[in-house]
Design an enzyme around this catalytic site. Structure first.
Site, PDB file in Angstrom:
ATOM      1  N   CYS A   1       0.868  -1.180   0.000  1.00 54.12           N
ATOM      2  CA  CYS A   1       0.000   0.000   0.000  1.00 54.12           C
ATOM      3  C   CYS A   1       0.897   1.220   0.000  1.00 54.12           C
ATOM      4  O   CYS A   1       1.591   1.489   0.980  1.00 54.12           O
ATOM      5  CB  CYS A   1      -0.906   0.002   1.229  1.00 54.12           C
ATOM      6  SG  CYS A   1      -1.964   1.464   1.361  1.00 54.12           S
TER       7      CYS A   1
ATOM      8  N   GLU B   1      -3.940   0.619  -6.060  1.00 51.42           N
ATOM      9  CA  GLU B   1      -3.066  -0.531  -6.252  1.00 51.42           C
ATOM     10  C   GLU B   1      -2.820  -0.665  -7.745  1.00 51.42           C
ATOM     11  O   GLU B   1      -3.671  -0.286  -8.566  1.00 51.42           O
ATOM     12  CB  GLU B   1      -3.713  -1.799  -5.673  1.00 51.42           C
ATOM     13  CG  GLU B   1      -2.751  -2.960  -5.522  1.00 51.42           C
ATOM     14  CD  GLU B   1      -1.492  -2.559  -4.753  1.00 51.42           C
ATOM     15  OE1 GLU B   1      -0.457  -2.309  -5.432  1.00 51.42           O
ATOM     16  OE2 GLU B   1      -1.557  -2.465  -3.528  1.00 51.42           O
TER      17      GLU B   1
END
Length: 224
Positions: free
Chosen positions: A2, A105
């Protein structure tokens, strides 16, 4: 992994979502569509009652000689928290909820990476499991930093990446923030993949790839 998040929600909505009392002042933060490591993130910590603080994203352990170590400690794997010297003490004593309302992402496709934006279907702010530290420089300056914990991807995200940030559900927030909770196994059970049916992921344009870009264009669906 992340490495980019959003916090578009205003202070009032964040306070309501996380039960921050009206007597607690909120730190100044600017809503953002593209927060990257090295920048400040908003987090909930427990100190008698929940409060909001700003931390620089990238954990600097109290024992570190050089704060540049934070550049490498933006994420911590849930499976190894108790064994890693950089995280073990914070895992037991200094847990937080990094406040976001979405994250990005990238899916690798051949020689290119395609960005996706992920958020709750309600578009409400939510809390990523995090750890924080307060590092003191040789000159006595305090640096407050944090890291985001990752876990295995859920069914929604597994086609994009094999990891995702560990989202603490509302019913688990109190246990995660409890400074007296020191059972690694019990804490680890909170770091499960979040229910995919409560989330949405969609492709966005490469506009978001630059960390300097911060506008609604970042989360606009590709082709819209």
């Amino acid at each position: 992994m992340c490495a980019r998040v959003t916090l578009r929600s205003g202070a009032r909505r964040v306070r309501e979502e996380f039960g921050i009392g009206g007597g607690r002042p909120s730190p100044d933060f600017r809503p953002s569509y593209n927060i990257s490591p090295g920048r400040e993130v908003l987090a909930v910590v427990r100190g008698g009652e929940n409060r909001l603080e700003l931390f620089r994203w990238g954990l600097v352990p109290s024992w570190a000689r050089d704060p540049s170590i934070g550049n490498r400690l933006i994420n911590a794997r849930a499976e190894t928290l108790a064994r890693r010297p950089a995280y073990a003490d914070a895992f037991l004593k200094r847990r937080c909820l990094v406040v976001v309302d979405g994250f990005y992402e990238w899916r690798k496709e051949g020689g290119r990476s395609t960005p996706f934006f992920v958020h709750l279907k309600t578009d409400a702010p939510f809390g990523l499991a995090g750890l924080y530290e307060r590092w003191i420089s040789p000159g006595g300056r305090e640096l407050a930093t944090c890291t985001v914990i990752t876990t295995v991807a859920n069914r929604l995200l597994s086609d994009i990446h094999d990891r995702m940030p560990a989202i603490i559900p509302p019913e688990g927030r109190s246990a995660w923030l409890d400074p007296n909770a020191g059972d690694p196994a019990a804490l680890g059970r909170l770091l499960r993949p979040f229910p995919p049916e409560e989330m949405e992921a969609y492709r966005v344009s490469a506009f978001v790839n630059s960390a300097d870009r911060d506008s609604p264009e970042c989360i606009r669906p590709e082709g819209a």
